[in-house]
Design an enzyme around this catalytic site. Structure first.
Site, PDB file in Angstrom:
ATOM      1  N   LYS A  28      37.671  35.173  33.699  1.00  7.83           N
ATOM      2  CA  LYS A  28      38.122  36.555  33.842  1.00  7.83           C
ATOM      3  C   LYS A  28      39.641  36.541  33.680  1.00  7.83           C
ATOM      4  CE  LYS A  28      36.719  40.338  36.838  1.00  7.83           C
ATOM      5  NZ  LYS A  28      36.152  41.257  35.861  1.00  7.83           N
TER       6      LYS A  28
HETATM    7  N1  PPE Z   1      31.996  42.260  31.819  1.00  5.03           N
HETATM    8  C1  PPE Z   1      33.302  42.502  31.929  1.00  5.03           C
HETATM    9  C2  PPE Z   1      34.147  42.443  30.722  1.00  5.03           C
HETATM   10  C3  PPE Z   1      33.843  42.795  33.186  1.00  5.03           C
HETATM   11  O1  PPE Z   1      35.149  43.017  33.298  1.00  5.03           O
HETATM   12  C4  PPE Z   1      32.999  42.877  34.314  1.00  5.03           C
HETATM   13  C5  PPE Z   1      33.555  43.229  35.655  1.00  5.03           C
HETATM   14  C6  PPE Z   1      31.622  42.621  34.133  1.00  5.03           C
HETATM   15  C7  PPE Z   1      31.161  42.315  32.876  1.00  5.03           C
HETATM   16  C8  PPE Z   1      30.670  42.627  35.288  1.00  5.03           C
HETATM   17  O2  PPE Z   1      30.852  41.505  36.111  1.00  5.03           O
HETATM   18  P1  PPE Z   1      30.536  41.551  37.674  1.00  5.03           P
HETATM   19  O3  PPE Z   1      31.541  42.438  38.294  1.00  5.03           O
HETATM   20  O4  PPE Z   1      30.651  40.146  38.124  1.00  5.03           O
HETATM   21  O5  PPE Z   1      29.162  42.066  37.827  1.00  5.03           O
HETATM   22  N2  PPE Z   1      34.683  44.094  35.644  1.00  5.03           N
HETATM   23  C9  PPE Z   1      35.541  44.190  36.786  1.00  5.03           C
HETATM   24  C10 PPE Z   1      36.827  44.920  36.482  1.00  5.03           C
HETATM   25  C11 PPE Z   1      36.767  46.373  36.317  1.00  5.03           C
HETATM   26  C12 PPE Z   1      38.142  47.005  36.248  1.00  5.03           C
HETATM   27  O6  PPE Z   1      38.239  48.108  35.679  1.00  5.03           O
HETATM   28  O7  PPE Z   1      39.111  46.435  36.758  1.00  5.03           O
HETATM   29  C13 PPE Z   1      34.807  44.748  37.988  1.00  5.03           C
HETATM   30  O8  PPE Z   1      33.793  45.426  37.852  1.00  5.03           O
HETATM   31  O9  PPE Z   1      35.260  44.463  39.105  1.00  5.03           O
END
Ligand code: PPE
Length: 304
Positions: free
Chosen positions: A157
Site C-alpha cells: 500500500k
Molecule cells: N484496493 C485499493 C487500491 C485500496 O486502496 C483499498 C483500500 C482496497 C483495495 C481494499 O482493501 P481493504 O481496505 O484492505 O479491504 N483503500 C483504503 C484507502 C481509501 C482512501 O481513500 O484513503 C481504505 O479503504 O482504507
C-alpha cells in the site's frame, strides 16, 4: 475532516494541530511511503478494531516491499493503534497509520532520510457518499489502466500508487460518476481507486485474482463470509462486459465497507438496485463488525 485530539508520531502523542512535518520530507517529494486504513466500530462491549493483526501484517509487508526499515516492532505499532483510539475517546473511527521518509536529504537516493511513523484516527462515515450503502453507486470504467506489476508494487500500500487512483477517481467524479473501476494491463477488471470488486452471476461470486491489485482485507473477509454461507467464490479474471451482464456488482474496502454498484458505464446492473446476495453479505458484514456475530468475534480487537 473531523479533527480528533491527538496524533501518534514516532512514539509520542502530539496535539492534532501540531502534527506537522518538514516541507522537505522525502515522501512528500517522491511518493515512497506506505500506509494502512483500518476501521474501529462501536460494539456492545466497547470500541473494536476490525482485523487489526491482518492490517499490521500488511503494513509491515508493505514497508518490507518498499525497502523501508520499520523503526518500531509489530507489538509497538499494535499498541500505538489501540492507544490512539483510547486517547482520542472515539467509539467509531477510521485509523490511518503512515510510514514515511522524513527530512534528511533530497534526491532519489533515500538512504539518508529517517523512516517515520504516524497514526491518526478520526470519524469517517460512508466513504462513497450518503445513501451509497443502501442504494448503491454509479461507476465507470476508467480511461486509466491499473498498475503494471513491475511498474508499481501492487501488494504494497505505497503512497505513490495512489497517484494512479487519484487520476481515475477525479476523472470519474468530473464525469458525474461516484467511483471508477480500473482495468489491469491485460484489459481485465482490476479494482476501484480504493476498493476491490466482486460480481455475482448465476449465484456464483467472482473477484479478480491477487495479481495487480491490493490484497484487500475486506475482500478476504467477504470471501470467507460468503463461503461460510455456502456460496461459491471464484478468484478469476473477468472482462469489462461481464460487469455489464452481472446480476450484482459490489465494492469492498475498509473505507467503502461493502458498497453495492447499481450502474456501470450507464448500464443498470441487474435490476438496477442492490441485489439479494449483496444485501445478505452486507448485512452479515455489518453484524460482524458491530460485534453481533459470535462466530466471527476473533476478527475484532476490543479496546478495553
Ligand atoms: N484496493 C485499493 C487500491 C485500496 O486502496 C483499498 C483500500 C482496497 C483495495 C481494499 O482493501 P481493504 O481496505 O484492505 O479491504 N483503500 C483504503 C484507502 C481509501 C482512501 O481513500 O484513503 C481504505 O479503504 O482504507
Amino acid at each position: 475532516m473531523e479533527a480528533t485530539k491527538k496524533i501518534w508520531m514516532d512514539g509520542t502523542f502530539v496535539d492534532w494541530d501540531n502534527a506537522q512535518v518538514h516541507v522537505l520530507s522525502h515522501t512528500l517529494h517522491y511518493g515512497l511511503g506506505v500506509f494502512e486504513g483500518i476501521r474501529c466500530y462501536d460494539t456492545a462491549a466497547g470500541p473494536a478494531i476490525f482485523r487489526l493483526p491482518e492490517h499490521i501484517d500488511r503494513l509491515f509487508n508493505s514497508a518490507h516491499i518498499a525497502g523501508l526499515k520499520m523503526p518500531f516492532s509489530r507489538e509497538a505499532i499494535g499498541q500505538a493503534i489501540v492507544d490512539a483510539v483510547k486517547v482520542n475517546e472515539v467509539r467509531e473511527c477510521y485509523i490511518r497509520p503512515l510510514v514515511y521518509l522524513g527530512y534528511g536529504e533530497l534526491g532519489i537516493n533515500n538512504s539518508h532520510c529517517p523512516v517515520c511513523v504516524s497514526i491518526a484516527v478520526w470519524p469517517w462515515g460512508a466513504y462513497l457518499g450518503e445513501g451509497a450503502l443502501a442504494e448503491g453507486i454509479r461507476v465507470c470504467i476508467s480511461s486509466y489502466t491499473r498498475h503494471h506489476v513491475n511498474v508499481m508494487m501492487t501488494k504494497a500500500k505505497v503512497v505513490g500508487n495512489y497517484a494512479n487512483s487519484q487520476f481515475a477517481k477525479m476523472e470519474a467524479i468530473h464525469s458525474g460518476y461516484d467511483e471508477a473501476i480500473m482495468l489491469d494491463v491485460q484489459g481485465n477488471v482490476g479494482e476501484g481507486s480504493g476498493e476491490n470488486i466482486f460480481i455475482v452471476r448465476d449465484g456464483v461470486l467472482k473477484t479478480p485474482p491477487l495479481t495487480a491489485i491490493l490484497e484487500g482485507i475486506t475482500r478476504n473477509s467477504v470471501i470467507d463470509l460468503a463461503r461460510n454461507m455456502g456460496l461459491t467464490v471464484r478468484e478469476t479474471v473477468f472482462s469489462r462486459d461481464e460487469l455489464y451482464i452481472a446480476d450484482e456488482v459490489f465494492f469492498t474496502g475498509t473505507a467503502a465497507e461493502l458498497t453495492p454498484i447499481r450502474e456501470v458505464d450507464n448500464r443498470a446492473v441487474g435490476s438496477g438496485f442492490p441485489g439479494p446476495i449483496t444485501h445478505k453479505l452486507q448485512q452479515a458484514f455489518f453484524r460482524i463488525v458491530q460485534g453481533k456475530d459470535d462466530a466471527f468475534k476473533s476478527w475484532l480487537t476490543l479496546i478495553t
